[in-house]
Write a protein that holds these residues in place. Structure first.
Motif, PDB file in Angstrom:
ATOM      1  N   SER A   1     -16.723  -0.999 -28.834  1.00 41.23           N
ATOM      2  CA  SER A   1     -15.493  -1.502 -29.432  1.00 41.23           C
ATOM      3  C   SER A   1     -14.509  -2.033 -28.400  1.00 41.23           C
ATOM      4  O   SER A   1     -13.487  -2.620 -28.759  1.00 41.23           O
ATOM      5  N   ALA A   2     -14.770  -1.823 -27.133  1.00 38.47           N
ATOM      6  CA  ALA A   2     -13.872  -2.277 -26.070  1.00 38.47           C
ATOM      7  C   ALA A   2     -14.638  -2.204 -24.757  1.00 38.47           C
ATOM      8  O   ALA A   2     -15.803  -1.833 -24.720  1.00 38.47           O
ATOM      9  N   GLY A   3     -13.953  -2.583 -23.669  1.00 38.32           N
ATOM     10  CA  GLY A   3     -14.561  -2.432 -22.354  1.00 38.32           C
ATOM     11  C   GLY A   3     -15.473  -3.566 -21.960  1.00 38.32           C
ATOM     12  O   GLY A   3     -16.533  -3.358 -21.387  1.00 38.32           O
ATOM     13  N   ASP A   4     -15.063  -4.814 -22.241  1.00 35.13           N
ATOM     14  CA  ASP A   4     -15.911  -5.961 -21.926  1.00 35.13           C
ATOM     15  C   ASP A   4     -15.617  -6.497 -20.524  1.00 35.13           C
ATOM     16  O   ASP A   4     -14.993  -5.832 -19.709  1.00 35.13           O
ATOM     17  N   GLY A   5     -16.062  -7.721 -20.285  1.00 35.40           N
ATOM     18  CA  GLY A   5     -15.945  -8.299 -18.947  1.00 35.40           C
ATOM     19  C   GLY A   5     -14.782  -9.250 -18.781  1.00 35.40           C
ATOM     20  O   GLY A   5     -14.793 -10.046 -17.840  1.00 35.40           O
ATOM     21  N   GLN A   6     -13.777  -9.183 -19.665  1.00 30.43           N
ATOM     22  CA  GLN A   6     -12.643 -10.100 -19.576  1.00 30.43           C
ATOM     23  C   GLN A   6     -12.032 -10.089 -18.181  1.00 30.43           C
ATOM     24  O   GLN A   6     -11.619  -9.042 -17.679  1.00 30.43           O
ATOM     25  N   GLU A   7     -11.907 -11.281 -17.616  1.00 29.10           N
ATOM     26  CA  GLU A   7     -11.404 -11.389 -16.254  1.00 29.10           C
ATOM     27  C   GLU A   7      -9.917 -11.113 -16.130  1.00 29.10           C
ATOM     28  O   GLU A   7      -9.400 -10.916 -15.028  1.00 29.10           O
ATOM     29  N   ARG A   8      -9.180 -11.069 -17.237  1.00 31.19           N
ATOM     30  CA  ARG A   8      -7.735 -10.850 -17.155  1.00 31.19           C
ATOM     31  C   ARG A   8      -7.358  -9.378 -17.121  1.00 31.19           C
ATOM     32  O   ARG A   8      -6.177  -9.041 -16.963  1.00 31.19           O
ATOM     33  N   LEU A   9      -8.317  -8.463 -17.257  1.00 35.73           N
ATOM     34  CA  LEU A   9      -8.066  -7.024 -17.192  1.00 35.73           C
ATOM     35  C   LEU A   9      -8.074  -6.558 -15.740  1.00 35.73           C
ATOM     36  O   LEU A   9      -8.875  -7.016 -14.932  1.00 35.73           O
ATOM     37  N   LEU A  10      -7.218  -5.603 -15.408  1.00 36.20           N
ATOM     38  CA  LEU A  10      -7.161  -5.124 -14.030  1.00 36.20           C
ATOM     39  C   LEU A  10      -8.492  -4.549 -13.571  1.00 36.20           C
ATOM     40  O   LEU A  10      -8.892  -4.746 -12.417  1.00 36.20           O
ATOM     41  N   ARG A  11      -9.164  -3.812 -14.466  1.00 35.96           N
ATOM     42  CA  ARG A  11     -10.461  -3.240 -14.082  1.00 35.96           C
ATOM     43  C   ARG A  11     -11.424  -4.313 -13.596  1.00 35.96           C
ATOM     44  O   ARG A  11     -12.143  -4.118 -12.607  1.00 35.96           O
ATOM     45  N   ASN A  12     -11.445  -5.452 -14.267  1.00 33.58           N
ATOM     46  CA  ASN A  12     -12.357  -6.519 -13.866  1.00 33.58           C
ATOM     47  C   ASN A  12     -11.810  -7.343 -12.703  1.00 33.58           C
ATOM     48  O   ASN A  12     -12.580  -7.794 -11.850  1.00 33.58           O
ATOM     49  N   ILE A  13     -10.493  -7.516 -12.653  1.00 29.88           N
ATOM     50  CA  ILE A  13      -9.896  -8.182 -11.494  1.00 29.88           C
ATOM     51  C   ILE A  13     -10.201  -7.399 -10.227  1.00 29.88           C
ATOM     52  O   ILE A  13     -10.389  -7.963  -9.148  1.00 29.88           O
ATOM     53  N   ALA A  14     -10.276  -6.075 -10.340  1.00 21.55           N
ATOM     54  CA  ALA A  14     -10.619  -5.262  -9.175  1.00 21.55           C
ATOM     55  C   ALA A  14     -11.952  -5.706  -8.584  1.00 21.55           C
ATOM     56  O   ALA A  14     -12.078  -5.911  -7.370  1.00 21.55           O
ATOM     57  N   GLY A  15     -12.964  -5.860  -9.434  1.00 21.85           N
ATOM     58  CA  GLY A  15     -14.257  -6.303  -8.940  1.00 21.85           C
ATOM     59  C   GLY A  15     -14.220  -7.712  -8.387  1.00 21.85           C
ATOM     60  O   GLY A  15     -14.882  -8.026  -7.393  1.00 21.85           O
ATOM     61  N   LEU A  16     -13.433  -8.597  -9.014  1.00 18.60           N
ATOM     62  CA  LEU A  16     -13.344  -9.987  -8.570  1.00 18.60           C
ATOM     63  C   LEU A  16     -12.553 -10.127  -7.281  1.00 18.60           C
ATOM     64  O   LEU A  16     -12.644 -11.162  -6.614  1.00 18.60           O
ATOM     65  N   THR A  17     -11.770  -9.119  -6.934  1.00 22.86           N
ATOM     66  CA  THR A  17     -11.024  -9.153  -5.681  1.00 22.86           C
ATOM     67  C   THR A  17     -11.605  -8.174  -4.668  1.00 22.86           C
ATOM     68  O   THR A  17     -10.913  -7.685  -3.778  1.00 22.86           O
ATOM     69  N   HIS A  18     -12.908  -7.857  -4.831  1.00 25.15           N
ATOM     70  CA  HIS A  18     -13.696  -7.162  -3.812  1.00 25.15           C
ATOM     71  C   HIS A  18     -13.339  -5.683  -3.683  1.00 25.15           C
ATOM     72  O   HIS A  18     -13.376  -5.126  -2.585  1.00 25.15           O
ATOM     73  N   ALA A  19     -13.021  -5.038  -4.792  1.00 27.21           N
ATOM     74  CA  ALA A  19     -12.719  -3.614  -4.765  1.00 27.21           C
ATOM     75  C   ALA A  19     -13.650  -2.860  -5.705  1.00 27.21           C
ATOM     76  O   ALA A  19     -14.148  -3.411  -6.691  1.00 27.21           O
TER      77      ALA A  19
END
Length: 441
Positions: free
Chosen positions: A272-290
């Protein structure tokens, strides 16, 4: 990647008695020690939050937070506090730094209470800051000597004051980490750019749906498919192999955020939630090498006792987050070499300019062909007007550019390679502007 079922295919049983015992111990001090128990002297002299003073009957006020942090900053050179932004309603956004900022230090960032109606996340971070500031044991001192710990204790002061999920302008901060329209997301982005944290935890709460989605603590990792494999695997292991077992050992039921499970078998029923949306901090973390981690404590009362005593409910919520934070610090301290290697490899991969970029999808399956840039462009050309509209956002995302005739050219060959198409390609769901792809490499 499929979600692993709970407890080998069956749901973990509720451990109410173990949890009650844990809460009975915690209710005296209202804190879970980070790494080890503070000394008696530290307990005597350390300031307490409004939440602790009240026994969990109320949340710490924002003026109390300001006094607490100012006192910690004056107590010695271990803690510093600075203002990193101002909300639309004039409230300060603060960043607390604890520990070492040396060239070899590992940087851990905690972002707490992005949603103003999730106060337990903030309380856990406030008491964590205090505990680290006053810790005297050898292990915590060693952690602080080789780790820079950054904390945004109240990421949404306006929402907290109003008791609302969104900020003062009605913006969900956790949906703003790509566009960076609000002061709150911009402040966090500047921290990511300037400090380059290797580990990021986003601390939240959630409303349960019994009996399919009602664990005490939920976890998740960056699921955007552009997250480099090394980071993804580190983050997933942190969530599943470190935080969940620690919480379960403390008597809390755990699950994966967004995944509903069959109470009889523990098997996933739906997401019901927890997708790969790039605007979420959790996913931005991965996109910014964390290495990113999301934790969510359950707000709903678990028992008649909690319904009768809201303070008991509040203490349980905060305690589960403190257990997760303790597991995070242990992981960061013990796995710092592998974390540093994964984050460095992620940055280097962007500069190498190889491999596809995905405009949508998640880590659970292969993105649709239309969402995949199999042969990404060399960069994107922006007109002068386009660049003027996104200049600040690109700078906050650490995206570099160069003049190109009457406009600007944004090359992909840089650490932010997999983030740039999400910002500038018109096919991306949340793009900021429609840049012109340059395919003449």
């Amino acid at each position: 990647m499929p979600i692993a079922p709970t407890a080998g295919g069956r749901r973990l049983p509720r451990r109410g008695r173990a949890r009650d015992l844990a809460l009975a111990v915690v209710s005296a001090a209202l804190t879970v020690p980070l790494l080890s128990v503070p000394s008696d002297a530290a307990r005597t002299t350390a300031p307490r939050t409004g939440f602790e003073v009240s026994g969990g009957a109320r949340w710490t006020g924002q003026s109390e937070e300001a006094s607490l942090l100012a006192g910690l900053a004056r107590s010695g050179d271990r803690v510093s506090v600075r203002r990193i932004g101002t909300t639309a309603r004039g409230r300060p956004l603060r960043l607390v730094r604890i520990g070492s900022a040396g060239p070899d230090a590992l940087t851990v960032l905690l972002v707490c209470g992005q949603h103003g109606d999730e106060p337990a996340a903030r309380e856990a971070c406030l008491s964590t800051v205090r505990d680290l500031a006053y810790a005297t044991d050898a292990r915590t001192r060693a952690l602080l000597a080789r780790t820079e710990i950054l904390v945004v204790p109240t990421a949404n002061p306006d929402g907290l004051a109003a008791g609302t999920r969104a900020n003062g302008d009605g913006v969900d901060i956790n949906r703003d980490h790509l566009a960076l329209r609000g002061a709150e997301a911009r402040a966090v982005a500047a921290v990511l750019r300037d400090h380059e944290p290797e580990v990021i935890e986003d601390v939240h709460e959630y409303a349960a749906t019994a009996p399919y989605y009602d664990e005490d603590l939920l976890v998740l990792w960056p699921r955007n498919p552009n997250t480099e494999e090394w980071l993804h695997d580190e983050a997933r292991a942190l969530a599943l192999d470190r935080v969940r077992p620690a919480a379960e050992k403390a008597g809390f039921d755990t699950g994966v955020y967004g995944v509903w499970t069959d109470p009889a078998t523990g098997r996933p029923v739906k997401r019901s939630a927890g997708d790969g949306q790039e605007r979420l901090l959790r996913n931005i973390a991965g996109l910014t090498h964390a290495v990113g981690l999301l934790t969510e404590s359950r707000t709903d009362a678990l028992s008649a006792e909690e319904r009768a005593d809201p303070a008991l409910n509040a203490r349980r919520r905060v305690t589960s987050q403190l257990v997760a934070l303790d597991a995070l610090f242990r992981y960061a301290d013990e796995q710092r070499a592998s974390i540093a290697a994964a984050t460095a490899a992620s940055r280097a991969a962007g500069a190498a300019d190889r491999g596809p970029v995905f405009l949508a999808g998640s880590d659970e399956g292969v993105p649709e062909p239309g969402d995949t840039l199999t042969d990404p462009p060399c960069g994107y050309r922006l007109t002068k007007e386009q660049f003027a509209g996104v200049r600040d956002e690109l700078a906050l995302h650490a995206v570099t550019s160069r003049p190109d005739g009457d406009g600007v050219y944004v090359p992909l060959r840089q650490p932010a390679r997999k983030l740039i198409p999400l910002l500038l390609d018109g096919r991306a769901a949340y793009h900021l502007t429609n840049g012109q792809p340059d395919t003449a490499c």
